[in-house]
Scaffold this active site. Structure first.
Site, PDB file in Angstrom:
ATOM      1  NE  ARG A  58      -3.517 -22.119  11.903  1.00 10.42           N
ATOM      2  CZ  ARG A  58      -2.584 -23.054  11.689  1.00 10.42           C
ATOM      3  NH1 ARG A  58      -2.846 -24.084  10.908  1.00 10.42           N
ATOM      4  NH2 ARG A  58      -1.392 -22.942  12.234  1.00 10.42           N
ATOM      5  N   GLY A  98      -4.871  -2.754   9.150  1.00  8.09           N
ATOM      6  CA  GLY A  98      -4.602  -1.569   9.954  1.00  8.09           C
ATOM      7  C   GLY A  98      -4.354  -1.847  11.421  1.00  8.09           C
ATOM      8  CE  LYS A 149      -6.748  -0.792  -0.068  1.00  4.65           C
ATOM      9  NZ  LYS A 149      -6.597  -2.202  -0.337  1.00  4.65           N
ATOM     10  N   GLY A 187       0.406  -3.130   4.107  1.00  2.00           N
ATOM     11  CA  GLY A 187       0.099  -1.703   4.062  1.00  2.00           C
ATOM     12  C   GLY A 187       0.717  -0.994   5.234  1.00  2.00           C
ATOM     13  CB  SER A 188      -0.751  -0.221   8.543  1.00  4.10           C
ATOM     14  OG  SER A 188      -2.018  -0.199   7.953  1.00  4.10           O
ATOM     15  CG  ASP A 237      -2.013  -0.887   1.273  1.00  4.14           C
ATOM     16  OD1 ASP A 237      -2.215  -1.606   0.286  1.00  4.14           O
ATOM     17  OD2 ASP A 237      -2.751  -0.887   2.289  1.00  4.14           O
ATOM     18  N   GLY A 279      -2.778  -6.925   8.515  1.00  2.00           N
ATOM     19  CA  GLY A 279      -2.092  -7.148   9.791  1.00  2.00           C
ATOM     20  C   GLY A 279      -0.693  -7.692   9.669  1.00  2.00           C
TER      21      GLY A 279
HETATM   22  O1  LIG Z   1      -6.776  -3.940   1.726  1.00  2.00           O
HETATM   23  C1  LIG Z   1      -5.670  -4.300   1.501  1.00  2.00           C
HETATM   24  C2  LIG Z   1      -5.388  -5.245   0.474  1.00  2.00           C
HETATM   25  O2  LIG Z   1      -5.985  -4.750  -0.608  1.00  2.00           O
HETATM   26  C3  LIG Z   1      -4.520  -3.795   2.207  1.00  2.00           C
HETATM   27  O3  LIG Z   1      -3.452  -3.709   1.368  1.00  2.00           O
HETATM   28  C4  LIG Z   1      -4.170  -4.645   3.343  1.00  2.00           C
HETATM   29  O4  LIG Z   1      -5.273  -5.224   3.921  1.00  2.00           O
HETATM   30  C5  LIG Z   1      -3.350  -3.822   4.219  1.00  2.00           C
HETATM   31  O5  LIG Z   1      -3.558  -4.108   5.547  1.00  2.00           O
HETATM   32  P1  LIG Z   1      -2.462  -3.638   6.564  1.00  2.00           P
HETATM   33  O6  LIG Z   1      -2.490  -2.151   6.570  1.00  2.00           O
HETATM   34  O7  LIG Z   1      -2.918  -4.235   7.866  1.00  2.00           O
HETATM   35  O8  LIG Z   1      -1.182  -4.220   6.070  1.00  2.00           O
END
Ligand SMILES: O=C(CO)[C@H](O)[C@H](O)COP(=O)(O)O
Length: 304
Positions: free
Chosen positions: A175, A163, A91, A245-246, A34, A224
């Site tokens: 799983r 997030g 997105k 992402g985060s 992300d 996550g």
């Molecule tokens: O929606 C997403 C996938 O398309 C995000 O890239 C993903 O879920 C990111 O989550 P996080 O910030 O926990 O890594």
């Protein structure tokens, strides 16, 4: 329509299906990151990401600031497309087919119909079969994955709880999907009709998954993942790749962590590499335990 036209349309549609799933296969084994600015996209590309996901705020910030989260500004998406040479995803809100039309017009490489944004329709997902651009969608279980594939998704990602920086929901969802596929694979053929009814998915698709022992599209894990070990664990669980992402851009050293997560995803079954790349990465994202997130605030609950 003449028979010839029907045939050529069918063949074109089959061709499109091949191309659509083909890009997802090329991303296998990789990390999709992300990014919210062209500079972040460059960091992701330099670290070895196989694609970037353009959005306005990473999920941790969406969670923190609240409000309605929508498709990003086209200027931001164009800026990212111009900056990197790897595929660019973006997105749209669940059910928001006009946001998808806009992204297709902008020529993004992939659209994510994502529960991380605020849903635009609480009943229907987008009919993805009407688009040329491929889609990825989230799923928490096999039935959800098969319904998205039926609507035209070319790639599935398990949802996790985006997030939070807490990998436990990602683990639960991969799983669950794995276990449900294994159960189908050992189901007698004459019992697959009932299985299809229970999964709320078409019989032919259920039969194919039972026969192949896997989804007919690429399966990534998301939500996550925050450390190299998290990413490697998802790969050892059978993921075809990971979305992060985060975990990267809310950490102390995004460039180093991005590179470390890419290496750990590649060498996911080699603890010596994972140990090495995990050293000296600085602060991980602070994170939030999923157990402390009340059900109405869980992003993974969005979608059906
Ligand atoms: O929606 C997403 C996938 O398309 C995000 O890239 C993903 O879920 C990111 O989550 P996080 O910030 O926990 O890594």
């Amino acid at each position: 329509m003449s028979t010839e036209n029907t045939e050529s349309r069918e063949s074109a549609e089959q061709g499109a299906t091949t191309v659509n799933t083909g890009l997802a296969h090329m991303l296998k084994g990789g990390v999709i990151m992300d990014v919210v600015t062209p500079d972040q996209a460059k960091i992701a590309e330099d670290a070895g990401a196989v694609a970037v996901m353009a959005l306005e705020r990473v999920p941790a910030d969406i969670r923190a600031t609240g409000g309605v989260a929508r498709m990003s500004d086209p200027d931001l998406i164009n800026g990212i497309i111009e900056t990197v040479s790897i595929p660019v995803m973006a997105k749209v809100r669940i059910g928001h087919f006009v946001e998808a039309q806009v992204l297709e017009h902008l020529k993004v490489d992939y659209i994510d119909e994502s529960e991380v944004l605020s849903p635009a329709d609480y009943v229907h997902h987008i009919d993805k079969s009407t688009f040329k651009v491929p889609f990825v969608c989230g799923a928490t279980n096999l039935g959800e994955a098969l319904r998205r594939i039926t609507e035209g998704a070319s790639m599935i990602r398990s949802k996790g709880e985006a997030g939070t920086g807490d990998v436990s929901e990602a683990m639960k969802h991969i799983r669950t999907i794995n276990a449900e596929i294994a159960q189908l694979a050992s189901t007698a053929e004459d019992e697959l009709y009932l299985a299809a009814k229970e999964l709320q998915a078409p019989y032919e698709l259920v039969k194919k998954v039972a026969k192949d022992g896997r989804l007919p599209v690429v399966l990534f894990v998301a939500g996550g993942v925050a450390t190299p070990a998290d990413a490697a664990m998802m790969m050892q669980m059978g993921a075809d790749g990971v979305f992060v992402g985060s975990g990267i851009f809310k950490s102390g050293n995004p460039a180093a962590r991005a590179e470390a997560i890419v290496k750990a995803t590649t060498y996911y079954d080699d603890p010596s590499v994972i140990a090495e790349v995990s050293k000296g990465l600085g602060e991980a994202m602070v994170g939030l335990s999923v157990a402390d997130v009340p059900a109405p605030h869980r992003l993974a609950e969005r979608g059906w």
